[in-house]
Design an enzyme around this catalytic site. Structure first.
Site, PDB file in Angstrom:
ATOM      1  N   HIS A 160     -17.066  -5.691 -12.829  1.00 36.69           N
ATOM      2  CA  HIS A 160     -18.191  -6.481 -12.320  1.00 36.69           C
ATOM      3  C   HIS A 160     -18.891  -5.844 -11.122  1.00 36.69           C
ATOM      4  O   HIS A 160     -20.111  -5.888 -11.057  1.00 36.69           O
ATOM      5  CB  HIS A 160     -17.794  -7.918 -11.963  1.00 36.69           C
ATOM      6  CG  HIS A 160     -18.910  -8.728 -11.361  1.00 36.69           C
ATOM      7  ND1 HIS A 160     -20.044  -9.083 -12.074  1.00 36.69           N
ATOM      8  CD2 HIS A 160     -19.091  -9.236 -10.103  1.00 36.69           C
ATOM      9  CE1 HIS A 160     -20.862  -9.788 -11.280  1.00 36.69           C
ATOM     10  NE2 HIS A 160     -20.312  -9.886 -10.089  1.00 36.69           N
ATOM     11  N   ASP A 209     -18.195  -1.266 -16.491  1.00 36.26           N
ATOM     12  CA  ASP A 209     -19.400  -1.899 -17.022  1.00 36.26           C
ATOM     13  C   ASP A 209     -20.455  -0.898 -17.496  1.00 36.26           C
ATOM     14  O   ASP A 209     -20.941  -0.085 -16.707  1.00 36.26           O
ATOM     15  CB  ASP A 209     -20.047  -2.779 -15.950  1.00 36.26           C
ATOM     16  CG  ASP A 209     -19.098  -3.812 -15.357  1.00 36.26           C
ATOM     17  OD1 ASP A 209     -17.908  -3.490 -15.148  1.00 36.26           O
ATOM     18  OD2 ASP A 209     -19.552  -4.925 -15.084  1.00 36.26           O
ATOM     19  N   HIS A 232     -13.085  -9.860 -14.763  1.00 33.28           N
ATOM     20  CA  HIS A 232     -14.451  -9.623 -14.316  1.00 33.28           C
ATOM     21  C   HIS A 232     -14.731 -10.560 -13.142  1.00 33.28           C
ATOM     22  O   HIS A 232     -14.944 -11.759 -13.333  1.00 33.28           O
ATOM     23  CB  HIS A 232     -15.399  -9.903 -15.486  1.00 33.28           C
ATOM     24  CG  HIS A 232     -16.762  -9.350 -15.298  1.00 33.28           C
ATOM     25  ND1 HIS A 232     -17.059  -8.020 -15.533  1.00 33.28           N
ATOM     26  CD2 HIS A 232     -17.910  -9.921 -14.884  1.00 33.28           C
ATOM     27  CE1 HIS A 232     -18.346  -7.814 -15.289  1.00 33.28           C
ATOM     28  NE2 HIS A 232     -18.878  -8.949 -14.882  1.00 33.28           N
ATOM     29  N   HIS A 264     -19.154  -2.747 -10.319  1.00 36.02           N
ATOM     30  CA  HIS A 264     -19.715  -1.433 -10.704  1.00 36.02           C
ATOM     31  C   HIS A 264     -19.343  -0.315  -9.729  1.00 36.02           C
ATOM     32  O   HIS A 264     -19.827   0.798  -9.864  1.00 36.02           O
ATOM     33  CB  HIS A 264     -21.256  -1.484 -10.846  1.00 36.02           C
ATOM     34  CG  HIS A 264     -21.741  -2.376 -11.919  1.00 36.02           C
ATOM     35  ND1 HIS A 264     -23.017  -2.274 -12.482  1.00 36.02           N
ATOM     36  CD2 HIS A 264     -21.147  -3.404 -12.565  1.00 36.02           C
ATOM     37  CE1 HIS A 264     -23.176  -3.214 -13.411  1.00 36.02           C
ATOM     38  NE2 HIS A 264     -22.054  -3.911 -13.470  1.00 36.02           N
ATOM     39  N   ASN A 314     -19.865 -12.321 -16.853  1.00 38.72           N
ATOM     40  CA  ASN A 314     -20.779 -13.431 -16.616  1.00 38.72           C
ATOM     41  C   ASN A 314     -22.091 -13.314 -17.377  1.00 38.72           C
ATOM     42  O   ASN A 314     -22.792 -14.302 -17.570  1.00 38.72           O
ATOM     43  CB  ASN A 314     -21.054 -13.580 -15.117  1.00 38.72           C
ATOM     44  CG  ASN A 314     -21.454 -12.287 -14.445  1.00 38.72           C
ATOM     45  OD1 ASN A 314     -20.824 -11.247 -14.665  1.00 38.72           O
ATOM     46  ND2 ASN A 314     -22.472 -12.330 -13.620  1.00 38.72           N
ATOM     47  N   HIS A 315     -22.452 -12.095 -17.837  1.00 31.70           N
ATOM     48  CA  HIS A 315     -23.729 -11.912 -18.538  1.00 31.70           C
ATOM     49  C   HIS A 315     -23.587 -11.786 -20.057  1.00 31.70           C
ATOM     50  O   HIS A 315     -24.595 -11.708 -20.746  1.00 31.70           O
ATOM     51  CB  HIS A 315     -24.450 -10.672 -18.004  1.00 31.70           C
ATOM     52  CG  HIS A 315     -24.896 -10.798 -16.585  1.00 31.70           C
ATOM     53  ND1 HIS A 315     -25.800 -11.760 -16.174  1.00 31.70           N
ATOM     54  CD2 HIS A 315     -24.569 -10.109 -15.466  1.00 31.70           C
ATOM     55  CE1 HIS A 315     -26.009 -11.645 -14.875  1.00 31.70           C
ATOM     56  NE2 HIS A 315     -25.270 -10.651 -14.414  1.00 31.70           N
ATOM     57  N   GLU A 370     -20.605  -6.080 -20.661  1.00 33.70           N
ATOM     58  CA  GLU A 370     -21.343  -7.325 -20.360  1.00 33.70           C
ATOM     59  C   GLU A 370     -22.748  -7.087 -19.837  1.00 33.70           C
ATOM     60  O   GLU A 370     -23.550  -8.015 -19.811  1.00 33.70           O
ATOM     61  CB  GLU A 370     -20.538  -8.197 -19.390  1.00 33.70           C
ATOM     62  CG  GLU A 370     -20.495  -7.648 -17.981  1.00 33.70           C
ATOM     63  CD  GLU A 370     -21.198  -8.557 -16.981  1.00 33.70           C
ATOM     64  OE1 GLU A 370     -21.398  -9.736 -17.251  1.00 33.70           O
ATOM     65  OE2 GLU A 370     -21.543  -8.032 -15.911  1.00 33.70           O
ATOM     66  N   ASN A 371     -23.055  -5.842 -19.412  1.00 29.51           N
ATOM     67  CA  ASN A 371     -24.431  -5.513 -19.035  1.00 29.51           C
ATOM     68  C   ASN A 371     -25.068  -4.544 -20.041  1.00 29.51           C
ATOM     69  O   ASN A 371     -26.044  -3.868 -19.728  1.00 29.51           O
ATOM     70  CB  ASN A 371     -24.494  -4.879 -17.640  1.00 29.51           C
ATOM     71  CG  ASN A 371     -23.939  -5.771 -16.547  1.00 29.51           C
ATOM     72  OD1 ASN A 371     -23.111  -5.342 -15.748  1.00 29.51           O
ATOM     73  ND2 ASN A 371     -24.361  -7.018 -16.502  1.00 29.51           N
TER      74      ASN A 371
HETATM   75 FE   LIG Z   1     -20.833  -8.963 -14.081  1.00 26.83          FE
END
Ligand SMILES: [Fe+2]
Length: 252
Positions: free
Chosen positions: A173, A4, A148, A175, A63-64, A35-36
């Site tokens: 996810h 990520d 993720h 990290h 999710n983001h 995603e981040n």
């Molecule tokens: Fe995530």
């Protein structure tokens, strides 16, 4: 396959080191979880383009991803920017893509979201993986899955479920890089979490002071990206005939 990217600054760091790493190691294809990329939220289109221009072939999601409002209007035009495939079909974007490497190998990359301790609640990642593989059957040579998810057990379960049917299942996810990089019995490369591309002295990319304040006060104070030296974590996979024959941890 890299973990990520925690912020726009982390994306800039990765973009500064990825081209030389790719060239030195003869990397045919690179996936990056973005995603981040907008700091907690998904990447802006500009951050996504920065990573794609610096050597990422596909940006995987989570999710983001679709919490980046600027990306919502652009993702349908960016085939290499994925959101999880188990979103409803009506959601913007796509959860899989086939890319062709310079040597002509057709690689299916799939992004999936877990369901244990994860939001939003989506369709089964197991059934979705089956459906995506079936939909693309005969059109790819290798398949890579970025799962993720929060729970280690759910990630391991998907790894074993897809063992022998895809080339690699990598988790993202949390990290935090896990020490379980392996080749499963039927030849699928597997790791529970790739880790992150972000600041070394952080808590998952966030300034530790901010995170501590939340724990100590139970109040949702604003988060800021941590500063300082960066790192980029992931795995390097070598394949033959669709199976992983060599895998090693990578930190840039
Ligand atoms: Fe995530």
């Amino acid at each position: 396959m890299l973990g990520d990217v925690t912020s726009p600054a982390a994306a800039e760091y990765l973009s500064s080191v990825l081209p030389a790493y790719r060239a030195k190691n003869g990397v045919d294809l690179c996936t990056v979880n973005a995603e981040n990329g907008g700091f907690i939220l998904g990447p802006t289109p500009d951050t996504a383009k920065l990573l794609l221009g610096a050597g990422a072939d596909v940006l995987t999601g989570g999710n983001h991803t679709l919490q980046s409002y600027s990306l919502l209007g652009a993702i349908d035009e960016m085939a290499a920017v994925l959101r999880p495939a188990n979103y409803p079909a009506a959601a913007p974007g796509c959860g899989s893509v086939i890319v062709r490497t310079a040597s002509g190998v057709r690689v299916l990359v799939m992004s999936l979201l877990g369901r244990v301790h994860m939001e939003p609640p989506l369709a089964s990642p197991f059934e979705t993986a089956d459906a995506v593989l079936e939909r693309h059957r005969g059109r790819y040579d290798l398949a890579l899955v970025d799962f993720h998810a929060e729970a280690t057990g759910e990630k391991l379960a998907l790894g074993h479920y897809l063992d022998g049917r895809v080339t690699a299942v990598v988790g993202t996810h949390t990290h935090v890089p896990t020490a379980d990089l392996t080749i499963l019995p039927k030849g699928t490369g597997y790791v529970t979490d790739l880790g992150m591309c972000g600041p070394r002295g952080s808590i998952l990319g966030i300034d530790p002071e901010d995170v501590l304040t939340r724990y100590l006060t139970a109040v949702n104070h604003k988060f800021h990206p941590a500063e300082g030296k960066m790192k980029a974590e992931g795995v390097l996979l070598e394949t033959e005939g669709g199976r992983v024959i060599f895998a090693e941890r990578v930190t840039l």
